[in-house]
Motif scaffolding. Sequence first.
Motif, mmCIF file in Angstrom:
data_model
loop_
_atom_site.group_PDB
_atom_site.id
_atom_site.type_symbol
_atom_site.label_atom_id
_atom_site.label_comp_id
_atom_site.label_asym_id
_atom_site.label_seq_id
_atom_site.Cartn_x
_atom_site.Cartn_y
_atom_site.Cartn_z
ATOM 1 N N ASP A 9 44.501 -48.831 -38.127
ATOM 2 C CA ASP A 9 44.575 -49.817 -37.041
ATOM 3 C C ASP A 9 43.212 -50.432 -36.722
ATOM 4 O O ASP A 9 43.109 -51.313 -35.877
ATOM 5 C CB ASP A 9 45.131 -49.164 -35.767
ATOM 6 C CG ASP A 9 46.538 -48.643 -35.964
ATOM 7 O OD1 ASP A 9 47.281 -49.231 -36.775
ATOM 8 O OD2 ASP A 9 46.894 -47.641 -35.314
ATOM 9 N N ASP A 34 43.343 -63.318 -34.439
ATOM 10 C CA ASP A 34 44.346 -63.959 -33.578
ATOM 11 C C ASP A 34 43.862 -65.300 -33.015
ATOM 12 O O ASP A 34 44.517 -65.899 -32.176
ATOM 13 C CB ASP A 34 44.781 -63.027 -32.445
ATOM 14 C CG ASP A 34 43.639 -62.631 -31.517
ATOM 15 O OD1 ASP A 34 42.538 -63.213 -31.622
ATOM 16 O OD2 ASP A 34 43.843 -61.727 -30.687
ATOM 17 N N PRO A 62 47.090 -54.178 -33.976
ATOM 18 C CA PRO A 62 48.099 -53.486 -33.163
ATOM 19 C C PRO A 62 48.618 -52.245 -33.904
ATOM 20 O O PRO A 62 48.754 -52.263 -35.128
ATOM 21 C CB PRO A 62 49.221 -54.519 -33.006
ATOM 22 C CG PRO A 62 48.601 -55.824 -33.334
ATOM 23 C CD PRO A 62 47.482 -55.547 -34.284
ATOM 24 N N GLN A 63 48.901 -51.197 -33.155
ATOM 25 C CA GLN A 63 49.417 -49.975 -33.767
ATOM 26 C C GLN A 63 50.880 -50.169 -34.159
ATOM 27 O O GLN A 63 51.631 -50.857 -33.474
ATOM 28 C CB GLN A 63 49.309 -48.795 -32.792
ATOM 29 C CG GLN A 63 47.897 -48.382 -32.516
ATOM 30 C CD GLN A 63 47.806 -47.220 -31.541
ATOM 31 O OE1 GLN A 63 48.803 -46.728 -31.030
ATOM 32 N NE2 GLN A 63 46.581 -46.786 -31.285
ATOM 33 N N ASN A 66 53.856 -49.635 -31.699
ATOM 34 C CA ASN A 66 53.291 -49.681 -30.347
ATOM 35 C C ASN A 66 52.333 -50.876 -30.284
ATOM 36 O O ASN A 66 51.122 -50.699 -30.212
ATOM 37 C CB ASN A 66 52.573 -48.369 -30.024
ATOM 38 C CG ASN A 66 52.257 -48.249 -28.545
ATOM 39 O OD1 ASN A 66 52.576 -49.144 -27.760
ATOM 40 N ND2 ASN A 66 51.617 -47.170 -28.179
ATOM 41 N N PRO A 67 52.873 -52.089 -30.305
ATOM 42 C CA PRO A 67 52.030 -53.287 -30.450
ATOM 43 C C PRO A 67 51.082 -53.564 -29.286
ATOM 44 O O PRO A 67 50.177 -54.371 -29.413
ATOM 45 C CB PRO A 67 53.050 -54.419 -30.601
ATOM 46 C CG PRO A 67 54.297 -53.899 -29.989
ATOM 47 C CD PRO A 67 54.284 -52.417 -30.197
ATOM 48 N N PHE A 68 51.262 -52.874 -28.157
ATOM 49 C CA PHE A 68 50.366 -53.093 -27.023
ATOM 50 C C PHE A 68 49.109 -52.231 -27.109
ATOM 51 O O PHE A 68 48.162 -52.430 -26.353
ATOM 52 C CB PHE A 68 51.103 -52.860 -25.706
ATOM 53 C CG PHE A 68 52.232 -53.841 -25.517
ATOM 54 C CD1 PHE A 68 51.989 -55.175 -25.233
ATOM 55 C CD2 PHE A 68 53.547 -53.420 -25.660
ATOM 56 C CE1 PHE A 68 53.022 -56.075 -25.076
ATOM 57 C CE2 PHE A 68 54.596 -54.322 -25.512
ATOM 58 C CZ PHE A 68 54.339 -55.650 -25.223
ATOM 59 N N GLU A 69 49.094 -51.264 -28.017
ATOM 60 C CA GLU A 69 47.917 -50.440 -28.273
ATOM 61 C C GLU A 69 47.273 -50.944 -29.555
ATOM 62 O O GLU A 69 47.950 -51.169 -30.555
ATOM 63 C CB GLU A 69 48.295 -48.962 -28.434
ATOM 64 C CG GLU A 69 48.795 -48.310 -27.174
ATOM 65 C CD GLU A 69 47.701 -48.175 -26.118
ATOM 66 O OE1 GLU A 69 46.556 -47.859 -26.481
ATOM 67 O OE2 GLU A 69 48.010 -48.397 -24.927
ATOM 68 N N LYS A 70 45.947 -51.109 -29.516
ATOM 69 C CA LYS A 70 45.238 -51.635 -30.685
ATOM 70 C C LYS A 70 44.133 -50.683 -31.105
ATOM 71 O O LYS A 70 43.586 -49.941 -30.284
ATOM 72 C CB LYS A 70 44.624 -53.006 -30.366
ATOM 73 C CG LYS A 70 45.641 -54.085 -30.111
ATOM 74 C CD LYS A 70 44.948 -55.405 -29.860
ATOM 75 C CE LYS A 70 45.952 -56.517 -29.641
ATOM 76 N NZ LYS A 70 45.281 -57.796 -29.410
#
Length: 153
Positions: A9, A34, A62-63, A66-70
């Motif tokens: 990640d 991005d 993004p993980q 769990n796309p809100f954790e990077k």
Amino acid sequence: MMFFKRTGDDLLMVREITLTEALCGFEFVVKHLDGRDLLVRHLPGEVIKPGDLKGIQGEGMPQHKNPFEKGNLYIKFDVTFPENHFANEEQLKKIESILPPRPAFVMPTGDDVEEVNMMEYTASEKSRSREEAYASDDEEHVHAGPGVQCAHQ
């Protein structure tokens, strides 16, 4: 153009900075994948050494699931030193007066002391000196029996 290498990640990029930037601070912008521009600032006096790795938390990929954790974005620094003779003797003395002092040098005495000169080193000299060393080994050394072996334990 920025190049990123992905490791899980995390993202890794390499940034080249000058010796002045490494000692006196810098600012630069990273164009993130991005599309955002990230302002990276390093304060004067916080020295960056060649090969130092610095991280920016949460600016990786993004993980999975769990796309809100990077992950993190890491920047590896290559420090570019100035060319030979970049300053005159007076300027160099000013620079030396600011930098930490050199280690003390004590000149050895006796008949075994010999002053030598350094030269620039290139890969072609490396291969040539190896070839000469191997050639001289073959010519000068005659083996009269088995050589010394390392003891096995």
